[in-house]
Scaffold this active site. Sequence first.
Site, short mmCIF file in Angstrom:
data_model
loop_
_atom_site.label_atom_id
_atom_site.label_comp_id
_atom_site.label_asym_id
_atom_site.label_seq_id
_atom_site.Cartn_x
_atom_site.Cartn_y
_atom_site.Cartn_z
N HIS A 15 0.93 -1.15 -0.03
CA HIS A 15 -0.07 0.05 0.04
C HIS A 15 0.92 1.22 -0.04
CE1 HIS A 15 -3.62 -2.38 1.00
NE2 HIS A 15 -2.85 -3.24 1.52
N HIS A 193 -8.07 -8.36 -0.72
CA HIS A 193 -7.70 -8.93 0.49
C HIS A 193 -8.86 -9.99 0.92
CE1 HIS A 193 -5.15 -5.67 0.35
NE2 HIS A 193 -4.59 -5.56 1.49
N GLU A 196 -7.38 -12.62 6.05
CA GLU A 196 -6.56 -11.96 6.93
C GLU A 196 -7.09 -11.94 8.46
OE1 GLU A 196 -3.80 -8.04 8.06
OE2 GLU A 196 -5.57 -7.84 6.55
N ASP A 274 3.39 -5.03 2.84
CA ASP A 274 2.03 -4.39 3.18
C ASP A 274 2.10 -2.85 3.58
OD1 ASP A 274 -0.49 -4.57 3.90
OD2 ASP A 274 -0.30 -5.63 5.49
N ASP A 275 2.38 -2.60 4.59
CA ASP A 275 2.52 -1.20 5.10
C ASP A 275 3.82 -1.19 5.72
OD1 ASP A 275 -0.14 -0.04 4.49
OD2 ASP A 275 -0.68 -1.88 5.27
#
Length: 334
Positions: A15, A193, A196, A274-275
């Site tokens: 992201h 997504h 998760e 991811d982040d």
Amino acid sequence: MTFARGLPKAELHLHIEGTLEPEMMFELGRRNGVELPFASPDEVRTAYEFDDLQSFLDIYYQGAAVLVQPEDFHDLAFAYFQRAAADGVRRAEIFFDPQTHTERGVAMGAVIEGLTEAMRRADEELGLSSGLIMCFLRHLPAASAMATLEDALPYRDHLLGIGLDSSEAGFPPRLFTDVYARAKSEGLRAVAHAGEEGPPDYVGQALDLLGAERIDHGVRSMEDPQLVRRLADEQVPLTVCPLSNVKLRVVDQLSDHPLPAMLEAGLSVSLNSDDPSYFGGYVADNYEAVASQLQLTEADLIGIAKNSFRACFVEDDQKRAFVIEVEEYATRAG
């Protein structure tokens, strides 16, 4: 440089707003006159202790408020591409969340213009190719996602695909069936997504109702043996983010991560960050962490890197060329 860091790889679950380092957050805040609820970059970092996905998202959206002008998105993305290139990334298919910005009055064009200029520079200056995947915030109504898609269609040529992110629990993929159908009619690739925080059933919904070609995360798939067999048989790519899973308490510690079991089951797993500014590690950090803490071998890492390239949304001949790069690197390193 370690073997894992130099290994050619693709990053498929990133992201771009999640690469906003605290120092840049303050720099852009000053540039745009945006006041932050933190006194310093160090104070921001001390806030990065999360109980779950939502506690992360609360801070994530606060930080994104400093992104206003096209140059802000350019600076953010190019800083990521520089780090990614140093981590051996040859191809990056990056997510962005337009609703995070358009709800604040930022124009869709400003977001896409800034990101695509950084992508052009990354290709020319770093030899790193990239694609742009527009994600819908699943905690907002599906009608908002559809309106966002329509708003983005004038920039269709800049978009590789669509995705689905934000709070997973309670927001099943089936809610977004119509917007995915609309996007696919425009020739956009589809990822989502799932698995998760949400149950394995969400993975099945993403595949069957949304037509997702890759599953982002997917770690809870391991709770459903029948789903695991399907994912292995169909070689559905799973873009796994181990350090993120620890930071957001999907697993208590990295040693508990199901990655070895996923590989043993024959799943097509890639490693991603991811982040990373929030979760304490870019993509090579994820490779190094699982190698050391989950006892993955160099052969395991080579297989994962090949998976990442095979899962890219590029032509088959380019996939093969990337895989050859991995093999040549492994030969030189050996």
